[in-house]
Design a protein around this motif. Sequence first.
Motif, PDB file in Angstrom:
ATOM      1  N   GLU A  16       2.532   4.442  -1.513  1.00 13.53           N
ATOM      2  CA  GLU A  16       2.216   5.550  -2.490  1.00 13.53           C
ATOM      3  C   GLU A  16       2.910   5.525  -3.852  1.00 13.53           C
ATOM      4  O   GLU A  16       2.438   6.236  -4.925  1.00 13.53           O
TER       5      GLU A  16
ATOM      6  N   GLN B  57       5.226  -0.866  -4.752  1.00 16.62           N
ATOM      7  CA  GLN B  57       4.063  -1.877  -4.676  1.00 16.62           C
ATOM      8  C   GLN B  57       4.303  -2.892  -5.647  1.00 16.62           C
ATOM      9  O   GLN B  57       4.030  -4.091  -5.059  1.00 16.62           O
TER      10      GLN B  57
ATOM     11  N   ASP C 192      -9.099  -1.467  -0.718  1.00 16.33           N
ATOM     12  CA  ASP C 192      -8.296  -0.053  -0.579  1.00 16.33           C
ATOM     13  C   ASP C 192      -7.935   0.565  -2.020  1.00 16.33           C
ATOM     14  O   ASP C 192      -7.457  -0.201  -2.943  1.00 16.33           O
TER      15      ASP C 192
ATOM     16  N   ARG D 196      -5.980   2.356  -3.098  1.00 15.93           N
ATOM     17  CA  ARG D 196      -4.368   2.109  -3.403  1.00 15.93           C
ATOM     18  C   ARG D 196      -3.840   0.691  -4.404  1.00 15.93           C
ATOM     19  O   ARG D 196      -2.962   0.567  -5.170  1.00 15.93           O
TER      20      ARG D 196
ATOM     21  N   LEU E 166       0.881  -1.037  -0.107  1.00 13.15           N
ATOM     22  CA  LEU E 166      -0.084   0.165  -0.070  1.00 13.15           C
ATOM     23  C   LEU E 166       0.924   1.256  -0.078  1.00 13.15           C
ATOM     24  O   LEU E 166       0.401   2.349   0.525  1.00 13.15           O
TER      25      LEU E 166
ATOM     26  N   ALA F 132      -3.426   0.896  -8.129  1.00 16.58           N
ATOM     27  CA  ALA F 132      -2.286   1.465  -8.786  1.00 16.58           C
ATOM     28  C   ALA F 132      -1.811   0.189  -9.822  1.00 16.58           C
ATOM     29  O   ALA F 132      -1.948  -0.708  -9.656  1.00 16.58           O
TER      30      ALA F 132
END
Length: 222
Positions: A46, A51, A85, A87, A44, A90
């Motif tokens: 940024e 990731q 989530d 994120r 998770l 992505a």
Amino acid sequence: MKNDDERGGRVDPQDLLLRTDWNAVEHCCPDVAPATPVILRELLDEDPRVQGSAFRELAEALTRGNVFYTATAPAARYVAAILGDPRTLAPVTDRSTHEEYDLGPQTPFPLRVGLLTWLGDTAVDAIGQQERPFGDEEDLDAFLDLAPELCEAVRPFLAAGSPEVREAALGALLPLLRLPALADRVPALRDQVRAAALGDGPHRFRAIDTLYAWGEDVTPLL
């Protein structure tokens, strides 16, 4: 191991990270790969590059060689808990620098798709090893015991998000539905599994295996 902070069947991923005794469990390569909670936290991050690297470490360290480790089950709980989530939407890649040199650039994919795929592939491995596990039987059983929880985490994505997310969710759910612990979920999902078995999607044979596990005649499908 259930958390005290579960509400409505949902697991708080941060609570799970904090409450799990990560010193008591290990993945395949404690002297090489990052510690399991580090891998999970970085899923998770940024930065999509971090990731993607964490996703690669997840597959390599927690299920390397199709072996189940003491850290595999708690890691799977965390992965299931973070599926929703934002994120995890992505776009990531999971090729190492060496692999990119040999194979060329990789097309990015949503991390959520990768995580669902990892859960599905891990479930297939677990079911296939029930009689002769690679590794300790207790570690395999710990993952299989999560089937109801994993099902509840994955099921919402059968009808949500992009087509590739829905397809990955189906691929994750199909092997779980072969387990007796999920027999009560079968009636609601039987038609969808049959449709997958009759279609030409990437999980057709998983769907056929699931119908066979339910005792249905799959000869016409083969």
